[in-house]
Design a protein around this motif. Sequence first.
Motif, PDB file in Angstrom:
ATOM      1  N   ASP A  10       1.036  -1.139  -0.143  1.00 22.43           N
ATOM      2  CA  ASP A  10      -0.001   0.126  -0.004  1.00 22.43           C
ATOM      3  C   ASP A  10       0.724   1.268   0.143  1.00 22.43           C
ATOM      4  O   ASP A  10       1.650   1.531   1.178  1.00 22.43           O
ATOM      5  CB  ASP A  10      -0.963  -0.040   1.273  1.00 22.43           C
ATOM      6  N   TYR A  11       1.066   1.903  -1.113  1.00 21.55           N
ATOM      7  CA  TYR A  11       1.977   3.012  -1.203  1.00 21.55           C
ATOM      8  C   TYR A  11       1.725   4.049  -0.603  1.00 21.55           C
ATOM      9  O   TYR A  11       2.452   4.863  -0.326  1.00 21.55           O
ATOM     10  CB  TYR A  11       2.507   3.134  -2.761  1.00 21.55           C
ATOM     11  N   THR A  12       0.416   4.379  -0.380  1.00 22.02           N
ATOM     12  CA  THR A  12      -0.032   5.605   0.124  1.00 22.02           C
ATOM     13  C   THR A  12       0.151   5.388   1.735  1.00 22.02           C
ATOM     14  O   THR A  12       0.748   6.298   2.120  1.00 22.02           O
ATOM     15  CB  THR A  12      -1.629   5.721   0.135  1.00 22.02           C
ATOM     16  N   LEU A  13      -0.118   4.104   2.356  1.00 20.38           N
ATOM     17  CA  LEU A  13       0.477   3.909   3.775  1.00 20.38           C
ATOM     18  C   LEU A  13       1.978   4.358   3.902  1.00 20.38           C
ATOM     19  O   LEU A  13       2.299   4.636   4.951  1.00 20.38           O
ATOM     20  CB  LEU A  13      -0.003   2.636   4.143  1.00 20.38           C
ATOM     21  N   LEU A  14       2.763   3.454   2.959  1.00 19.44           N
ATOM     22  CA  LEU A  14       4.237   3.561   3.103  1.00 19.44           C
ATOM     23  C   LEU A  14       4.482   5.093   2.938  1.00 19.44           C
ATOM     24  O   LEU A  14       5.561   5.430   3.493  1.00 19.44           O
ATOM     25  CB  LEU A  14       4.968   2.866   1.920  1.00 19.44           C
ATOM     26  N   THR A  15       3.963   5.691   2.159  1.00 20.32           N
ATOM     27  CA  THR A  15       4.514   7.273   1.909  1.00 20.32           C
ATOM     28  C   THR A  15       4.006   8.037   3.303  1.00 20.32           C
ATOM     29  O   THR A  15       4.984   8.865   3.759  1.00 20.32           O
ATOM     30  CB  THR A  15       3.566   8.103   0.770  1.00 20.32           C
ATOM     31  N   ALA A  16       2.879   7.783   3.739  1.00 19.99           N
ATOM     32  CA  ALA A  16       2.582   8.371   5.191  1.00 19.99           C
ATOM     33  C   ALA A  16       3.525   8.011   6.251  1.00 19.99           C
ATOM     34  O   ALA A  16       3.924   8.768   7.080  1.00 19.99           O
ATOM     35  CB  ALA A  16       0.993   8.010   5.366  1.00 19.99           C
ATOM     36  N   LEU A  17       3.933   6.799   6.094  1.00 17.40           N
ATOM     37  CA  LEU A  17       4.771   6.154   7.242  1.00 17.40           C
ATOM     38  C   LEU A  17       6.153   7.023   6.986  1.00 17.40           C
ATOM     39  O   LEU A  17       6.915   7.273   8.006  1.00 17.40           O
ATOM     40  CB  LEU A  17       5.067   4.593   7.154  1.00 17.40           C
ATOM     41  N   PHE A  18       6.734   7.117   5.673  1.00 20.85           N
ATOM     42  CA  PHE A  18       7.903   7.599   5.777  1.00 20.85           C
ATOM     43  C   PHE A  18       8.055   8.886   5.844  1.00 20.85           C
ATOM     44  O   PHE A  18       8.947   9.686   6.509  1.00 20.85           O
ATOM     45  CB  PHE A  18       8.467   7.495   4.386  1.00 20.85           C
ATOM     46  N   LEU A  19       6.990   9.895   5.545  1.00 28.43           N
ATOM     47  CA  LEU A  19       6.796  11.181   6.101  1.00 28.43           C
ATOM     48  C   LEU A  19       6.733  11.306   7.485  1.00 28.43           C
ATOM     49  O   LEU A  19       7.346  12.193   8.131  1.00 28.43           O
ATOM     50  CB  LEU A  19       5.572  11.975   5.451  1.00 28.43           C
ATOM     51  N   LEU A  20       6.179  10.534   8.093  1.00 26.08           N
ATOM     52  CA  LEU A  20       6.017  10.694   9.710  1.00 26.08           C
ATOM     53  C   LEU A  20       7.350  10.055  10.172  1.00 26.08           C
ATOM     54  O   LEU A  20       8.074  10.924  11.284  1.00 26.08           O
ATOM     55  CB  LEU A  20       5.044   9.492  10.480  1.00 26.08           C
ATOM     56  N   VAL A  21       8.159   9.310   9.710  1.00 30.72           N
ATOM     57  CA  VAL A  21       9.575   9.025  10.022  1.00 30.72           C
ATOM     58  C   VAL A  21      10.485  10.204   9.905  1.00 30.72           C
ATOM     59  O   VAL A  21      11.410  10.550  10.886  1.00 30.72           O
ATOM     60  CB  VAL A  21      10.066   7.652   9.456  1.00 30.72           C
ATOM     61  N   ILE A  22      10.470  10.757   8.774  1.00 29.54           N
ATOM     62  CA  ILE A  22      11.175  11.895   8.442  1.00 29.54           C
ATOM     63  C   ILE A  22      11.094  13.039   9.342  1.00 29.54           C
ATOM     64  O   ILE A  22      11.839  13.610   9.939  1.00 29.54           O
ATOM     65  CB  ILE A  22      11.119  12.156   7.011  1.00 29.54           C
ATOM     66  N   THR A  23       9.709  13.480   9.686  1.00 33.28           N
ATOM     67  CA  THR A  23       9.271  14.458  10.335  1.00 33.28           C
ATOM     68  C   THR A  23       9.854  14.119  11.880  1.00 33.28           C
ATOM     69  O   THR A  23      10.351  15.022  12.381  1.00 33.28           O
ATOM     70  CB  THR A  23       7.855  14.590  10.499  1.00 33.28           C
ATOM     71  N   GLY A  24       9.695  12.852  12.331  1.00 31.16           N
ATOM     72  CA  GLY A  24      10.294  12.501  13.857  1.00 31.16           C
ATOM     73  C   GLY A  24      11.790  12.598  13.774  1.00 31.16           C
ATOM     74  O   GLY A  24      12.076  13.191  14.953  1.00 31.16           O
ATOM     75  N   LEU A  25      12.320  12.420  12.771  1.00 32.60           N
ATOM     76  CA  LEU A  25      14.050  12.450  12.694  1.00 32.60           C
ATOM     77  C   LEU A  25      14.226  14.032  12.785  1.00 32.60           C
ATOM     78  O   LEU A  25      15.248  14.158  13.355  1.00 32.60           O
ATOM     79  CB  LEU A  25      14.580  11.900  11.624  1.00 32.60           C
ATOM     80  N   VAL A  26      13.553  15.019  12.039  1.00 34.99           N
ATOM     81  CA  VAL A  26      13.813  16.311  11.951  1.00 34.99           C
ATOM     82  C   VAL A  26      13.602  16.818  13.370  1.00 34.99           C
ATOM     83  O   VAL A  26      14.366  17.482  13.978  1.00 34.99           O
ATOM     84  CB  VAL A  26      12.981  16.887  10.967  1.00 34.99           C
ATOM     85  N   ILE A  27      12.538  16.415  14.106  1.00 35.36           N
ATOM     86  CA  ILE A  27      12.311  16.913  15.343  1.00 35.36           C
ATOM     87  C   ILE A  27      13.152  16.437  16.500  1.00 35.36           C
ATOM     88  O   ILE A  27      13.459  17.162  17.202  1.00 35.36           O
ATOM     89  CB  ILE A  27      10.913  16.532  15.667  1.00 35.36           C
ATOM     90  N   LEU A  28      13.562  15.083  16.224  1.00 33.34           N
ATOM     91  CA  LEU A  28      14.676  14.602  17.225  1.00 33.34           C
ATOM     92  C   LEU A  28      16.055  15.650  17.089  1.00 33.34           C
ATOM     93  O   LEU A  28      16.569  15.890  17.892  1.00 33.34           O
ATOM     94  CB  LEU A  28      14.970  13.294  16.860  1.00 33.34           C
ATOM     95  N   TYR A  29      16.247  15.765  15.714  1.00 30.77           N
ATOM     96  CA  TYR A  29      17.593  16.486  15.629  1.00 30.77           C
ATOM     97  C   TYR A  29      17.523  17.903  16.312  1.00 30.77           C
ATOM     98  O   TYR A  29      18.398  18.460  16.885  1.00 30.77           O
ATOM     99  CB  TYR A  29      17.910  16.653  14.178  1.00 30.77           C
TER     100      TYR A  29
END
Length: 121
Positions: A10-29
Amino acid sequence: MTQSKNRKFDYTLLTALFLLVITGLVILYSTSAYNGDVKFHDSFYYLKKQVFATLLGIAGMFVVANMDYHVWRHFAVLGYLTAILLSVAVLFIGDEINGSKRWLSLGPLSFQPSEFAKVAL
């Protein structure tokens, strides 16, 4: 009934997942750069650790996504007994942090058996 070897994601779900992961990494940094610089002289210290764990998690996600989940049925009793054993082990050999025992340490690794119990049960 035959299962198709050509499984689709489900590429829509994968896209949402990766956007959340990238957002989380930016916030962590953004929240840990100063602390990493002061303690470890590396503002990317915490980010590097989290990126490594994230890549391991993503690799594990794709491995598990391509597995037949019926295989795990054979390990259900073993997982349940292991979860109980680890939960009891915390009482005797768990690490006390902030006044409560919740963690087990195995060399450089530490984990909460309650998290394993959530997965096993």
